[in-house]
Design a protein around this motif. Structure first.
Motif, PDB file in Angstrom:
ATOM      1  N   GLU A 144      14.581  52.681 -38.087  1.00  8.46           N
ATOM      2  CA  GLU A 144      13.791  51.414 -38.551  1.00  8.46           C
ATOM      3  C   GLU A 144      14.718  50.464 -39.115  1.00  8.46           C
ATOM      4  O   GLU A 144      15.700  50.841 -39.752  1.00  8.46           O
ATOM      5  CB  GLU A 144      12.525  51.944 -39.455  1.00  8.46           C
ATOM      6  N   THR A 145      14.429  49.084 -38.948  1.00  8.30           N
ATOM      7  CA  THR A 145      15.089  48.123 -39.532  1.00  8.30           C
ATOM      8  C   THR A 145      15.089  47.832 -40.972  1.00  8.30           C
ATOM      9  O   THR A 145      13.819  48.175 -41.624  1.00  8.30           O
ATOM     10  CB  THR A 145      14.758  46.750 -38.980  1.00  8.30           C
ATOM     11  N   LYS A 146      16.022  47.867 -41.723  1.00 11.46           N
ATOM     12  CA  LYS A 146      16.016  47.610 -43.277  1.00 11.46           C
ATOM     13  C   LYS A 146      16.109  46.197 -43.628  1.00 11.46           C
ATOM     14  O   LYS A 146      16.725  45.400 -42.915  1.00 11.46           O
ATOM     15  CB  LYS A 146      17.309  48.231 -43.882  1.00 11.46           C
ATOM     16  N   THR A 147      15.412  45.886 -44.687  1.00  8.68           N
ATOM     17  CA  THR A 147      15.531  44.375 -44.983  1.00  8.68           C
ATOM     18  C   THR A 147      16.702  44.111 -45.752  1.00  8.68           C
ATOM     19  O   THR A 147      17.213  42.998 -45.831  1.00  8.68           O
ATOM     20  CB  THR A 147      14.233  44.210 -45.889  1.00  8.68           C
ATOM     21  N   GLN A 148      17.468  44.924 -46.460  1.00  9.18           N
ATOM     22  CA  GLN A 148      18.634  44.529 -47.164  1.00  9.18           C
ATOM     23  C   GLN A 148      19.621  45.064 -46.472  1.00  9.18           C
ATOM     24  O   GLN A 148      19.757  46.219 -46.072  1.00  9.18           O
ATOM     25  CB  GLN A 148      18.434  45.339 -48.621  1.00  9.18           C
ATOM     26  N   VAL A 149      20.744  44.064 -46.450  1.00  9.45           N
ATOM     27  CA  VAL A 149      21.942  44.375 -45.714  1.00  9.45           C
ATOM     28  C   VAL A 149      22.969  44.985 -46.785  1.00  9.45           C
ATOM     29  O   VAL A 149      23.296  44.295 -47.646  1.00  9.45           O
ATOM     30  CB  VAL A 149      22.447  43.308 -44.991  1.00  9.45           C
ATOM     31  N   PRO A 150      23.609  46.038 -46.343  1.00  3.73           N
ATOM     32  CA  PRO A 150      24.625  46.586 -47.367  1.00  3.73           C
ATOM     33  C   PRO A 150      25.739  45.593 -47.527  1.00  3.73           C
ATOM     34  O   PRO A 150      26.019  45.017 -46.508  1.00  3.73           O
ATOM     35  CB  PRO A 150      25.155  47.980 -46.648  1.00  3.73           C
ATOM     36  N   GLN A 151      26.535  45.680 -48.570  1.00  2.10           N
ATOM     37  CA  GLN A 151      27.480  44.828 -48.746  1.00  2.10           C
ATOM     38  C   GLN A 151      28.544  44.837 -47.851  1.00  2.10           C
ATOM     39  O   GLN A 151      29.291  43.952 -47.607  1.00  2.10           O
ATOM     40  CB  GLN A 151      27.954  45.242 -50.381  1.00  2.10           C
ATOM     41  N   GLN A 152      28.861  46.057 -47.507  1.00  2.19           N
ATOM     42  CA  GLN A 152      29.860  46.467 -46.396  1.00  2.19           C
ATOM     43  C   GLN A 152      29.712  45.651 -45.195  1.00  2.19           C
ATOM     44  O   GLN A 152      30.561  45.174 -44.605  1.00  2.19           O
ATOM     45  CB  GLN A 152      30.294  47.901 -46.049  1.00  2.19           C
ATOM     46  N   CYS A 153      28.323  45.704 -44.841  1.00  2.00           N
ATOM     47  CA  CYS A 153      27.965  44.910 -43.479  1.00  2.00           C
ATOM     48  C   CYS A 153      28.195  43.539 -43.937  1.00  2.00           C
ATOM     49  O   CYS A 153      28.413  42.747 -42.949  1.00  2.00           O
ATOM     50  CB  CYS A 153      26.594  45.371 -43.119  1.00  2.00           C
ATOM     51  N   GLN A 154      27.520  43.045 -45.199  1.00  2.00           N
ATOM     52  CA  GLN A 154      27.784  41.517 -45.357  1.00  2.00           C
ATOM     53  C   GLN A 154      29.378  41.056 -45.179  1.00  2.00           C
ATOM     54  O   GLN A 154      29.466  40.044 -44.517  1.00  2.00           O
ATOM     55  CB  GLN A 154      27.334  41.132 -46.423  1.00  2.00           C
ATOM     56  N   LYS A 155      30.111  42.056 -45.703  1.00  3.46           N
ATOM     57  CA  LYS A 155      31.558  41.808 -45.616  1.00  3.46           C
ATOM     58  C   LYS A 155      32.187  41.562 -44.166  1.00  3.46           C
ATOM     59  O   LYS A 155      32.707  40.523 -43.832  1.00  3.46           O
ATOM     60  CB  LYS A 155      32.354  42.425 -46.470  1.00  3.46           C
ATOM     61  N   LEU A 156      31.854  42.549 -43.317  1.00  9.51           N
ATOM     62  CA  LEU A 156      32.072  42.842 -42.084  1.00  9.51           C
ATOM     63  C   LEU A 156      31.410  41.537 -41.158  1.00  9.51           C
ATOM     64  O   LEU A 156      32.404  41.000 -40.551  1.00  9.51           O
ATOM     65  CB  LEU A 156      31.541  43.918 -41.641  1.00  9.51           C
ATOM     66  N   PHE A 157      30.263  41.099 -41.369  1.00 10.74           N
ATOM     67  CA  PHE A 157      29.634  40.031 -40.617  1.00 10.74           C
ATOM     68  C   PHE A 157      30.381  38.593 -40.882  1.00 10.74           C
ATOM     69  O   PHE A 157      30.709  37.708 -40.155  1.00 10.74           O
ATOM     70  CB  PHE A 157      28.275  40.014 -40.886  1.00 10.74           C
ATOM     71  N   SER A 158      30.656  38.597 -42.379  1.00 10.01           N
ATOM     72  CA  SER A 158      31.191  37.439 -42.691  1.00 10.01           C
ATOM     73  C   SER A 158      32.808  37.440 -42.240  1.00 10.01           C
ATOM     74  O   SER A 158      33.183  36.324 -41.634  1.00 10.01           O
ATOM     75  CB  SER A 158      31.470  37.326 -44.178  1.00 10.01           C
ATOM     76  N   ALA A 159      33.439  38.331 -41.961  1.00 12.00           N
ATOM     77  CA  ALA A 159      34.713  38.213 -41.647  1.00 12.00           C
ATOM     78  C   ALA A 159      34.822  37.932 -40.155  1.00 12.00           C
ATOM     79  O   ALA A 159      35.548  37.299 -39.455  1.00 12.00           O
ATOM     80  CB  ALA A 159      35.517  39.645 -41.852  1.00 12.00           C
ATOM     81  N   THR A 160      33.906  38.650 -39.287  1.00  9.51           N
ATOM     82  CA  THR A 160      33.846  38.158 -37.765  1.00  9.51           C
ATOM     83  C   THR A 160      33.271  36.874 -37.583  1.00  9.51           C
ATOM     84  O   THR A 160      34.178  36.303 -36.891  1.00  9.51           O
ATOM     85  CB  THR A 160      32.976  39.202 -37.011  1.00  9.51           C
ATOM     86  N   GLU A 161      32.600  36.425 -38.535  1.00 11.56           N
ATOM     87  CA  GLU A 161      32.303  34.888 -38.388  1.00 11.56           C
ATOM     88  C   GLU A 161      33.183  34.117 -38.678  1.00 11.56           C
ATOM     89  O   GLU A 161      33.428  33.059 -37.753  1.00 11.56           O
ATOM     90  CB  GLU A 161      30.923  34.568 -39.059  1.00 11.56           C
ATOM     91  N   ARG A 162      34.183  34.235 -39.467  1.00  9.69           N
ATOM     92  CA  ARG A 162      35.354  33.701 -39.979  1.00  9.69           C
ATOM     93  C   ARG A 162      36.316  33.705 -38.721  1.00  9.69           C
ATOM     94  O   ARG A 162      37.038  32.583 -38.279  1.00  9.69           O
ATOM     95  CB  ARG A 162      36.188  33.904 -41.103  1.00  9.69           C
TER      96      ARG A 162
END
Length: 104
Positions: free
Chosen positions: A27-45
């Motif tokens: 099931e989908t979680k509402t809070q995104v782990p910090q590791q995933c936030q970092k990964l998603f930001s890096a890929t967006e950059r």
């Protein structure tokens, strides 16, 4: 430089896809782990950087779509699996960055 960005983006997409399809969805979680936030930001950059490079901008929309699909798949996983997957993606990205620094 252009080919290095292409290789990095393709490798990262492949890594995210590999991680996301090799784990079961939950099931989908509402809070995104910090590791995933970092990964998603890096890929967006990386994508923003690729858009600026001549020759790579033509494939950016395809890369964005793959990354968005991978992101959705990761966010559907259990929290522990999300963290493990994003840690794996960050480690892979760090290795690619280190290789890029060595060759420059």
């Amino acid at each position: 430089m252009i080919s290095k960005i292409n290789v990095s983006l393709v490798a990262l997409c492949a890594g995210l896809f590999f991680v996301s399809v090799n784990t079961s969805a939950a099931e989908t979680k509402t809070q995104v782990p910090q590791q995933c936030q970092k990964l998603f930001s890096a890929t967006e950059r990386l994508i923003e950087e690729a858009e600026k490079q001549p020759g790579t901008h033509t494939q950016v929309s395809k890369i964005k779509n793959k990354l968005n699909q991978s992101k959705k798949q990761i966010l559907e996983m259990e929290l522990a699996t999300q963290i493990k997957s994003c840690d794996h993606g960050l480690a892979r990205l760090n290795r690619l960055n280190q290789q890029d620094q060595i060759t420059n």
